[in-house]
Scaffold this motif. Structure first.
Motif, short mmCIF file in Angstrom:
data_model
loop_
_atom_site.label_atom_id
_atom_site.label_comp_id
_atom_site.label_asym_id
_atom_site.label_seq_id
_atom_site.Cartn_x
_atom_site.Cartn_y
_atom_site.Cartn_z
N UNK A 89 -39.62 -18.56 -38.63
CA UNK A 89 -40.21 -19.26 -39.75
C UNK A 89 -39.99 -20.76 -39.66
N UNK A 90 -38.97 -21.15 -38.94
CA UNK A 90 -38.64 -22.56 -38.95
C UNK A 90 -39.49 -23.40 -38.00
N UNK A 91 -40.47 -22.77 -37.37
CA UNK A 91 -41.44 -23.52 -36.61
C UNK A 91 -41.06 -23.82 -35.18
N UNK A 92 -41.79 -24.74 -34.56
CA UNK A 92 -41.56 -25.02 -33.15
C UNK A 92 -40.31 -25.87 -32.97
N UNK A 93 -39.97 -26.12 -31.66
CA UNK A 93 -38.76 -26.90 -31.38
C UNK A 93 -39.02 -28.34 -31.79
N UNK A 150 -30.84 -11.07 -46.60
CA UNK A 150 -31.10 -12.46 -46.23
C UNK A 150 -31.49 -13.27 -47.47
N UNK A 151 -32.32 -12.65 -48.32
CA UNK A 151 -32.75 -13.39 -49.51
C UNK A 151 -31.59 -13.58 -50.47
N UNK A 152 -30.79 -12.53 -50.64
CA UNK A 152 -29.68 -12.61 -51.59
C UNK A 152 -28.63 -13.60 -51.14
N UNK A 153 -28.58 -13.89 -49.84
CA UNK A 153 -27.58 -14.84 -49.37
C UNK A 153 -28.18 -16.23 -49.17
N UNK A 207 -35.66 -18.37 -45.61
CA UNK A 207 -36.54 -19.05 -44.65
C UNK A 207 -36.41 -18.48 -43.24
N UNK A 208 -35.41 -17.60 -43.04
CA UNK A 208 -35.23 -17.04 -41.69
C UNK A 208 -35.79 -15.62 -41.58
N UNK A 209 -36.55 -15.20 -42.59
CA UNK A 209 -37.03 -13.81 -42.61
C UNK A 209 -37.84 -13.42 -41.38
#
Ligand code: ASP
Length: 513
Positions: free
Chosen positions: A172-176, A432-435, A439-441
């Motif tokens: 989800x965080x996109x390209x480098x 992941x959402x609860x913590x 954005x890393x799903x």
């Protein structure tokens, strides 16, 4: 009107007819029931396409399809890596994966709400007189799950599988890009600004949200989980009058699980697409592969320590039982769990092992099904390791308070996991959402690629955890349970327990279908 016969349950030993066709629930599995105009139902043979569809879309084939998806995804991604595809081309390749992920996300809230409530309702058949046994079982389940998460967390910090930050350019965080590393740094600085006390106070605030609807939308699933469990617990207390609502919620749980099965059918394509995109976006394939390898090593090490050391120790210390003898008795159940990746499908074999081992049949009938629904040591360990691994892989540091939150969330997520293949990966979305790592799903697709192997061992660990719970409660009953009758048909209480078991069994069979 056509009514397809129910799919073969993974657990069913299917008898054969002389013509070589299998019988399911007394019907030929190569036939469907056609209801005539007059309302009569007739069995008609399936045509070739229908038989093919039925064979290829059953749960047993899922592993093969998923593996094929993984292989295709890796081949596509690796084949196109370095060919400098445009952003649009990469988006198109990743589109089926995106749709799959959206479908899973869509199901999180209903699944969490209904599965957790159904787990709590599983306790209602135990209200008469067997409260002590229930308390013992719940205490042991919680204790063993928390030990499992802690072992997992120690392993993930010792091995550091995400140390090369392989996801910092994928998912989800996109390209480098510099933007990406900037985002993570910003997230880290806000995290660091918070003291451990702040984090613990925030945990309390998350547990008690001001508004449950807002919490669901935020999402603060931790708060929703607490509300849901409390609501279900009080619903049981209302008694007879609440029975229709309870049944409705249990039906909703079954429906959500059926929808998940439907979504699972598209996962091989979704996985292929998402893995290919993740590889295309990755900064370094070498780091990605080595990190996933280390992740597998971390999870398997944690499961190994819990399986061979922690759980046998609980048997020795709490029950004074010989772990080796118990281990031998449960071997058929372990084989079943490895083969099916489903503790629900394994439950009948596990119960047989318990009875053969010499446990009180009432305890086996009660503690094993309850454990199958809410006790998941392997899953709890996995959830904790996976959340921390994903954070490490993005270069996100976690405070002590956040790790504490992960222990709680991983345990709750494991309780809310269905006893079916890959269910732990679906509740990982919740974790992941609860913590605070929503954005890393999209990185889950990479974990899905290796879930066929981790899911097998998670399930074996879950089954062994349930077995140990049964042995410990059995030992406690013999030591402290004077007056508690648990053997079949000895009194009304046991009959109640068996009724509860029957009800759970029907749900479990549905899960396994
Ligand atoms: N497959 C596991 C089980 O049935 C659940 C999971 O996926 O963690 O116990």
């Amino acid at each position: 009107m056509k009514l397809e016969l129910s799919m073969t349950s993974i657990t069913e030993a299917v008898p054969q007819q002389p013509n070589g066709h299998h019988m399911v629930n007394g019907h030929d599995e190569n036939a469907y029931v056609d209801v005539t105009e007059q309302g009569r139902s007739e069995e008609k043979p399936l045509n070739l396409w229908q038989r093919f569809k039925k064979k290829m879309f059953r749960m047993e084939m899922l592993l093969a399809w998923t593996l094929l998806g993984v292989v295709c995804g890796i081949a596509l991604g690796a084949g196109l890596y370095g060919s400098h595809l445009s952003k649009t081309a990469i988006s198109l390749i990743g589109y089926p994966g995106e749709i799959m992920l959206r479908s899973f996300k869509l199901l999180i809230l209903p699944l969490m709400v209904f599965a957790l409530m159904s787990g709590v309702f599983a306790l209602r058949s135990t209200k008469t007189g067997s409260g002590k046994v229930t308390r013992w079982a719940l205490t042991y389940y919680l204790l063993s799950m928390i030990i499992a998460v802690v072992i997992g967390i120690v392993c993930v910090y010792a091995i550091n599988p995400g140390r090369s930050r392989p996801f910092s350019g994928s998912g989800a965080s996109g390209a480098c890009s510099a933007k990406n590393s900037g985002e993570v740094q910003a997230a880290n600085s806000t995290t660091k600004a918070k003291t451990t006390v702040d984090s613990i106070l925030d945990l309390g605030r998350d547990l008690i949200p001001e508004n449950v609807v807002q919490a669901a939308a935020a999402p603060n699933y931790l708060g929703v989980m607490v509300f849901v469990v409390t609501f279900a617990a009080f619903l049981i207390k209302v008694g007879e009058r609440a029975e229709p609502i309870i049944q409705m919620i249990e039906v909703c749980n079954e429906v959500v699980i059926k929808i998940i099965h439907l979504v699972i059918l598209i996962t091989p394509v979704g996985i292929a697409s998402w893995i290919a995109t993740a590889i295309l976006k990755a900064c370094s394939i070498k780091h990605l592969v080595s990190s996933l390898g280390l992740f597998i090593v971390t999870v398997l090490s944690g499961i190994g320590i819990h399986f061979f050391i922690a759980l046998p120790l609980t048997l020795l210390v709490l029950a004074r039982r010989n772990p080796l003898r118990a281990f031998k008795s449960w071997l058929p159940a372990f084989a079943m769990a490895l083969g099916t990746s489903s503790s629900a499908a394994t439950m009948p074999v596990s119960m047989e092992c318990g009875i053969k081992h010499g446990c009180n049949s009432g305890i086996v009938n009660f503690v094993l099904p309850l454990g199958t629904n809410i006790n998941r040591d392997g899953t709890a360990l996995y959830e904790g390791v996976a959340v921390i691994f994903i954070c490490q892989a993005h270069g996100r540091d976690l405070s002590v308070g956040q790790v504490l939150v992960i222990v709680i969330v991983a345990t709750l997520a494991a309780i809310g996991t269905a006893s079916i293949p890959h269910a732990g990966l679906i509740t990982l979305i919740t974790a992941l959402q609860a913590t605070g790592n929503s954005e890393f799903l999209s990185d889950l697709s990479l974990l899905y690629a290796v879930d066929w192997i981790l899911g097998m061992f998670r399930t074996v660990c879950n089954v062994w955890g349930d077995a140990c719970a049964t042995l410990v409660v059995d030992a406690w009953l013999k030591k402290y349970g004077k007056g508690i009758q648990m053997s079949p048909h000895e009194d009304g209480e046991t009959l109640k327990l068996e009724e509860g078991l029957e009800r759970k069994d029907s749900i479990i069979t549905n899960h396994a279908e």
